[in-house]
Design a protein around this motif. Structure first.
Motif, short mmCIF file in Angstrom:
data_model
loop_
_atom_site.label_atom_id
_atom_site.label_comp_id
_atom_site.label_asym_id
_atom_site.label_seq_id
_atom_site.Cartn_x
_atom_site.Cartn_y
_atom_site.Cartn_z
N ALA A 111 0.82 -1.21 0.00
CA ALA A 111 0.00 0.00 0.00
C ALA A 111 0.85 1.26 0.00
CB ALA A 111 -0.90 0.01 1.23
N SER A 112 0.40 2.23 -0.76
CA SER A 112 0.94 3.58 -0.67
C SER A 112 0.01 4.33 0.29
CB SER A 112 0.95 4.23 -2.06
OG SER A 112 1.50 5.51 -1.98
N ILE A 113 0.57 4.81 1.38
CA ILE A 113 -0.23 5.40 2.45
C ILE A 113 0.20 6.85 2.68
CG2 ILE A 113 -0.79 5.30 4.91
CD1 ILE A 113 -1.94 2.92 3.48
N ASP A 114 -0.78 7.74 2.66
CA ASP A 114 -0.53 9.14 3.01
C ASP A 114 -0.87 9.35 4.47
OD1 ASP A 114 0.32 10.10 0.51
OD2 ASP A 114 -1.75 10.37 -0.16
N VAL A 115 -0.01 10.07 5.16
CA VAL A 115 -0.29 10.49 6.53
C VAL A 115 -0.25 12.01 6.53
CG1 VAL A 115 2.15 10.26 7.24
CG2 VAL A 115 0.35 10.31 8.97
N ASP A 116 -1.31 12.60 7.04
CA ASP A 116 -1.40 14.05 7.17
C ASP A 116 -1.62 14.39 8.63
OD1 ASP A 116 -1.29 15.13 4.44
OD2 ASP A 116 -3.14 13.99 4.14
N VAL A 117 -0.86 15.36 9.11
CA VAL A 117 -1.03 15.84 10.48
C VAL A 117 -1.57 17.26 10.41
CG1 VAL A 117 0.11 16.43 12.64
CG2 VAL A 117 0.78 14.36 11.40
N PHE A 118 -2.69 17.47 11.08
CA PHE A 118 -3.31 18.79 11.17
C PHE A 118 -3.09 19.30 12.59
CE2 PHE A 118 -5.55 16.50 7.91
CZ PHE A 118 -5.82 17.44 6.92
N ALA A 119 -2.68 20.57 12.70
CA ALA A 119 -2.44 21.16 14.02
C ALA A 119 -2.63 22.66 13.94
CB ALA A 119 -1.03 20.82 14.49
N LEU A 120 -2.59 23.30 15.11
CA LEU A 120 -2.77 24.75 15.16
C LEU A 120 -1.49 25.52 14.89
CD1 LEU A 120 -5.19 25.06 18.22
CD2 LEU A 120 -5.75 25.19 15.78
N THR A 121 -0.33 24.82 14.94
CA THR A 121 0.94 25.46 14.60
C THR A 121 1.70 24.59 13.61
OG1 THR A 121 2.31 24.43 16.32
CG2 THR A 121 1.09 26.44 16.94
N LEU A 122 2.51 25.22 12.80
CA LEU A 122 3.32 24.49 11.83
C LEU A 122 4.35 23.61 12.53
CD1 LEU A 122 4.10 23.87 8.92
CD2 LEU A 122 5.54 25.93 8.95
N VAL A 123 4.94 24.11 13.59
CA VAL A 123 5.94 23.33 14.33
C VAL A 123 5.32 22.04 14.88
CG1 VAL A 123 7.41 23.31 16.39
CG2 VAL A 123 7.40 25.30 14.89
N GLN A 124 4.13 22.15 15.47
CA GLN A 124 3.47 20.97 16.02
C GLN A 124 3.14 19.96 14.92
OE1 GLN A 124 -0.48 21.50 17.71
NE2 GLN A 124 -0.10 19.89 19.23
N ALA A 125 2.62 20.43 13.79
CA ALA A 125 2.27 19.53 12.69
C ALA A 125 3.52 18.86 12.13
CB ALA A 125 1.54 20.30 11.59
N ASP A 126 4.59 19.63 11.94
CA ASP A 126 5.83 19.08 11.37
C ASP A 126 6.48 18.08 12.33
OD1 ASP A 126 7.80 19.16 9.18
OD2 ASP A 126 9.12 19.98 10.73
N ASP A 127 6.57 18.43 13.60
CA ASP A 127 7.19 17.52 14.57
C ASP A 127 6.42 16.21 14.70
OD1 ASP A 127 9.16 19.39 15.08
OD2 ASP A 127 8.39 19.98 17.05
N LEU A 128 5.10 16.30 14.74
CA LEU A 128 4.30 15.08 14.90
C LEU A 128 4.37 14.22 13.64
CD1 LEU A 128 2.49 13.35 16.63
CD2 LEU A 128 0.55 14.79 15.97
N CYS A 129 4.32 14.83 12.46
CA CYS A 129 4.43 14.05 11.23
C CYS A 129 5.79 13.35 11.15
CB CYS A 129 4.21 14.95 10.01
SG CYS A 129 4.06 14.04 8.46
N SER A 130 6.84 14.05 11.52
CA SER A 130 8.18 13.44 11.53
C SER A 130 8.24 12.27 12.50
CB SER A 130 9.24 14.48 11.91
OG SER A 130 9.34 15.46 10.91
N SER A 131 7.61 12.43 13.66
CA SER A 131 7.59 11.34 14.65
C SER A 131 6.82 10.13 14.15
CB SER A 131 6.98 11.84 15.96
OG SER A 131 7.79 12.82 16.54
N VAL A 132 5.68 10.36 13.50
CA VAL A 132 4.91 9.25 12.93
C VAL A 132 5.74 8.52 11.89
CG1 VAL A 132 2.90 8.63 11.54
CG2 VAL A 132 2.65 10.25 13.44
N CYS A 133 6.41 9.25 11.02
CA CYS A 133 7.24 8.63 9.99
C CYS A 133 8.35 7.78 10.61
CB CYS A 133 7.85 9.69 9.07
SG CYS A 133 6.67 10.47 7.96
N THR A 134 8.97 8.29 11.65
CA THR A 134 10.05 7.56 12.32
C THR A 134 9.52 6.27 12.94
OG1 THR A 134 11.29 9.58 12.75
CG2 THR A 134 11.79 7.69 14.15
N VAL A 135 8.39 6.36 13.64
CA VAL A 135 7.79 5.17 14.26
C VAL A 135 7.42 4.16 13.19
CG1 VAL A 135 5.73 4.33 15.47
CG2 VAL A 135 7.05 6.23 16.40
N TRP A 136 6.74 4.60 12.15
CA TRP A 136 6.33 3.67 11.09
C TRP A 136 7.55 2.99 10.47
CZ3 TRP A 136 2.03 6.00 7.48
CH2 TRP A 136 0.85 6.16 8.22
#
Length: 135
Positions: A56-81
């Motif tokens: 599967a090709s899977i997209d993960v999108d993180v929505f947040a109130l700040t760019l830093v929060q969205a970027d940090d969380l998306c990076s963390s998800v990618c690392t865990v995956w």
């Protein structure tokens, strides 16, 4: 029945990121949700599925109130995956279970458009290989 790759990843991601809401769709009241917690949206964007092997090709999108929060969380998800899910068996209940055989981040976290200018969205794409197993 073959387990859904996005639903398997939603289940496993929710366990690993309990402070975020994890789903396959963004709710209509997204801004209200984000005032409480960020949203991680997981959806399939393609990839073949043959017999017991799903690529599967899977997209993960993180929505947040700040760019830093969205970027940090998306990076963390990618690392865990990419580094922590290898070999994990994820049970989807009546839909079966699957073993994560491989995860490769094919497009790293980057800012993506969002309709509301007060929200931020950072997304990535992963190639996820799953082997279905009996439960």
């Amino acid at each position: 029945m073959y387990p859904s790759a996005p639903l398997l990843l939603v289940k496993e991601t929710a366990l690993r990121f309990p402070a975020a809401r994890v789903a396959t769709e963004a709710p209509a009241n997204l801004q209200e949700v984000l005032s409480v917690q960020p949203l991680i949206r997981v959806e399939r964007s393609g990839g073949p599925r043959r017999h017991s092997l799903d690529q599967a090709s899977i997209d993960v999108d993180v929505f947040a109130l700040t760019l830093v929060q969205a970027d940090d969380l998306c990076s963390s998800v990618c690392t865990v995956w990419e580094f922590d899910l290898l070999g994990a068996t994820i049970d989807a209940g009546v839909r079966g279970a699957a073993v994560v055989a491989r995860v490769v981040i094919t497009s790293g976290p980057s800012r993506r458009p969002v309709a509301d200018p007060n929200l931020f969205r950072v997304g990535a794409t992963a190639a996820v290989t799953l082997h279905s197993v009996g439960v």
